[in-house]
Design a protein around this motif. Structure first.
Motif, PDB file in Angstrom:
ATOM      1  N   LEU A 115       0.827  -1.206   0.000  1.00 57.09           N
ATOM      2  CA  LEU A 115       0.000   0.000   0.000  1.00 57.09           C
ATOM      3  C   LEU A 115       0.860   1.255   0.000  1.00 57.09           C
ATOM      4  CD1 LEU A 115      -3.250   0.636   1.955  1.00 57.09           C
ATOM      5  CD2 LEU A 115      -1.432   2.317   2.089  1.00 57.09           C
ATOM      6  N   TYR A 116       1.901   1.264   0.833  1.00 56.07           N
ATOM      7  CA  TYR A 116       2.747   2.454   0.917  1.00 56.07           C
ATOM      8  C   TYR A 116       3.592   2.622  -0.345  1.00 56.07           C
ATOM      9  CZ  TYR A 116       1.220   2.456   5.731  1.00 56.07           C
ATOM     10  OH  TYR A 116       0.439   2.481   6.868  1.00 56.07           O
ATOM     11  N   PHE A 117       3.960   1.511  -0.998  1.00 56.83           N
ATOM     12  CA  PHE A 117       4.648   1.612  -2.275  1.00 56.83           C
ATOM     13  C   PHE A 117       3.716   2.247  -3.314  1.00 56.83           C
ATOM     14  CE2 PHE A 117       7.282  -2.415  -1.164  1.00 56.83           C
ATOM     15  CZ  PHE A 117       8.016  -1.672  -0.252  1.00 56.83           C
ATOM     16  N   ALA A 118       2.431   1.866  -3.270  1.00 58.48           N
ATOM     17  CA  ALA A 118       1.451   2.432  -4.199  1.00 58.48           C
ATOM     18  C   ALA A 118       1.242   3.917  -3.926  1.00 58.48           C
ATOM     19  CB  ALA A 118       0.118   1.685  -4.084  1.00 58.48           C
ATOM     20  N   VAL A 119       1.272   4.316  -2.655  1.00 58.80           N
ATOM     21  CA  VAL A 119       1.159   5.734  -2.299  1.00 58.80           C
ATOM     22  C   VAL A 119       2.332   6.511  -2.894  1.00 58.80           C
ATOM     23  CG1 VAL A 119       1.276   7.388  -0.392  1.00 58.80           C
ATOM     24  CG2 VAL A 119      -0.181   5.364  -0.197  1.00 58.80           C
ATOM     25  N   ASP A 120       3.523   5.934  -2.821  1.00 59.43           N
ATOM     26  CA  ASP A 120       4.702   6.575  -3.408  1.00 59.43           C
ATOM     27  C   ASP A 120       4.543   6.742  -4.912  1.00 59.43           C
ATOM     28  OD1 ASP A 120       5.976   6.744  -0.962  1.00 59.43           O
ATOM     29  OD2 ASP A 120       7.019   4.837  -1.204  1.00 59.43           O
ATOM     30  N   PHE A 121       4.035   5.702  -5.567  1.00 56.49           N
ATOM     31  CA  PHE A 121       3.833   5.756  -7.007  1.00 56.49           C
ATOM     32  C   PHE A 121       2.801   6.818  -7.370  1.00 56.49           C
ATOM     33  CE2 PHE A 121       1.684   4.261 -10.906  1.00 56.49           C
ATOM     34  CZ  PHE A 121       2.772   4.256 -11.773  1.00 56.49           C
ATOM     35  N   ALA A 122       1.713   6.881  -6.607  1.00 57.25           N
ATOM     36  CA  ALA A 122       0.682   7.891  -6.849  1.00 57.25           C
ATOM     37  C   ALA A 122       1.248   9.305  -6.655  1.00 57.25           C
ATOM     38  CB  ALA A 122      -0.514   7.662  -5.924  1.00 57.25           C
ATOM     39  N   TYR A 123       2.130   9.451  -5.673  1.00 62.80           N
ATOM     40  CA  TYR A 123       2.758  10.756  -5.412  1.00 62.80           C
ATOM     41  C   TYR A 123       3.578  11.214  -6.613  1.00 62.80           C
ATOM     42  CZ  TYR A 123       5.758  14.303  -3.310  1.00 62.80           C
ATOM     43  OH  TYR A 123       6.449  15.464  -3.052  1.00 62.80           O
ATOM     44  N   LEU A 124       4.299  10.272  -7.240  1.00 58.78           N
ATOM     45  CA  LEU A 124       5.091  10.613  -8.421  1.00 58.78           C
ATOM     46  C   LEU A 124       4.202  11.056  -9.580  1.00 58.78           C
ATOM     47  CD1 LEU A 124       7.734   7.718  -8.403  1.00 58.78           C
ATOM     48  CD2 LEU A 124       8.070  10.098  -7.723  1.00 58.78           C
ATOM     49  N   GLN A 125       2.914  10.653  -9.522  1.00 62.43           N
ATOM     50  CA  GLN A 125       1.962  11.065 -10.553  1.00 62.43           C
ATOM     51  C   GLN A 125       1.214  12.340 -10.178  1.00 62.43           C
ATOM     52  OE1 GLN A 125      -0.211   7.247 -10.842  1.00 62.43           O
ATOM     53  NE2 GLN A 125       0.596   7.085 -12.924  1.00 62.43           N
ATOM     54  N   GLY A 126       1.559  12.907  -9.018  1.00 57.62           N
ATOM     55  CA  GLY A 126       0.992  14.191  -8.633  1.00 57.62           C
ATOM     56  C   GLY A 126      -0.106  14.147  -7.595  1.00 57.62           C
ATOM     57  N   TYR A 127      -0.343  12.972  -6.981  1.00 54.20           N
ATOM     58  CA  TYR A 127      -1.404  12.856  -5.978  1.00 54.20           C
ATOM     59  C   TYR A 127      -0.815  13.000  -4.567  1.00 54.20           C
ATOM     60  CZ  TYR A 127      -4.136  10.996  -9.865  1.00 54.20           C
ATOM     61  OH  TYR A 127      -4.766  10.841 -11.067  1.00 54.20           O
ATOM     62  N   ALA A 128      -1.514  13.711  -3.710  1.00 58.29           N
ATOM     63  CA  ALA A 128      -1.041  13.927  -2.338  1.00 58.29           C
ATOM     64  C   ALA A 128      -0.997  12.600  -1.593  1.00 58.29           C
ATOM     65  CB  ALA A 128      -1.960  14.904  -1.615  1.00 58.29           C
ATOM     66  N   ARG A 129       0.057  12.415  -0.792  1.00 62.48           N
ATOM     67  CA  ARG A 129       0.212  11.162  -0.059  1.00 62.48           C
ATOM     68  C   ARG A 129      -0.965  10.908   0.891  1.00 62.48           C
ATOM     69  NH1 ARG A 129       5.331   9.108  -0.614  1.00 62.48           N
ATOM     70  NH2 ARG A 129       6.927  10.538  -1.395  1.00 62.48           N
ATOM     71  N   LYS A 130      -1.415  11.951   1.579  1.00 66.11           N
ATOM     72  CA  LYS A 130      -2.499  11.793   2.550  1.00 66.11           C
ATOM     73  C   LYS A 130      -3.770  11.326   1.871  1.00 66.11           C
ATOM     74  CE  LYS A 130      -5.048  14.254   6.157  1.00 66.11           C
ATOM     75  NZ  LYS A 130      -5.228  15.559   6.863  1.00 66.11           N
TER      76      LYS A 130
END
Length: 216
Positions: A115-130
């Motif tokens: 899940l946290y790896f996916a959060v990191d990937f989403a962040y690289l696409q411009g989505y806030a981690r929270k």
């Protein structure tokens, strides 16, 4: 699409080069001159250097990046303290089982690394981690990250078991087979895990559709 395929093929070739071909070359041509232990230690350098390069290139200064660097640092330390080629290989088995325990604890406490790896990937696409973290913990989505976490555990057990089997059967002389078989197994599990990560887009999209009252 074509560009993505070319990038994927390039990464596969680089993985093969730095994780298999270079280590095999160093091991086979260096063991007679340097001895088994020194040759085996040096054979790990291309993979470590390549992993760090990929880490810096992709700017993964996050949980995924810290996990990669942490495992590299721990693995290198264990290798340096092993004292012999055979002990270094057995320590690799024990270290692999240690990571299995870590992944299992994360699964039990419902804090899957996936899940946290996916959060990191989403962040690289411009989505806030929270925002991504809150979304991924939704019931219909969260279970998929638990499934991926189970695959991490299965992969760890398989890789440790494979190395232990080859080590018992061939001893240090089986290092060639270990490098090749572990690389093939790594690709298999890597494709499986990436496929499951991509599939998580389905429940994520379904969640958004329900939020907008769009029939799925």
């Amino acid at each position: 699409m074509a560009k993505r395929q070319r990038t994927g093929k390039k990464l596969i070739l680089l993985d093969l080069l730095f994780y298999a071909i270079f280590p095999l070359f160093i091991w086979n041509f260096g063991r007679e001159l340097l001895g088994d232990y020194a040759a085996m230690l040096i054979s790990t350098i291309p993979g470590i250097a390549y992993t760090i390069y990929r880490y810096l290139l992709e700017k993964q200064f996050n949980i995924a990046g810290l996990f990669i660097i942490g495992t590299l640092a721990l693995g290198t330390t264990v290798n340096l303290l092993s004292g012999s080629a055979e002990q270094m290989l057995w320590n690799g088995v024990y270290l692999g089982l240690f990571y299995v325990v870590v992944h299992f604890v994360a699964l039990i406490f419902k804090r899957p690394f996936a899940l946290y790896f996916a959060v990191d990937f989403a962040y690289l696409q411009g989505y806030a981690r929270k925002d991504s973290t809150t979304l991924f913990f939704q019931k219909g989505i969260f279970k998929w990250f638990q499934f991926i976490q189970v695959i991490f555990i299965i992969r760890g057990l398989f890789m440790a078991g494979l190395q232990a089997f080859l080590l018992q059967k061939y001893g240090v002389d089986g290092y060639n087979e270990m490098l090749i078989y572990r690389q093939i197994a790594g690709w298999f599990f890597g494709i499986l895990i990436m496929g499951m990560f991509f599939y998580t887009k389905v429940p994520v999209q379904s969640f958004f559709d329900k939020q907008r009252n769009i029939p799925t």
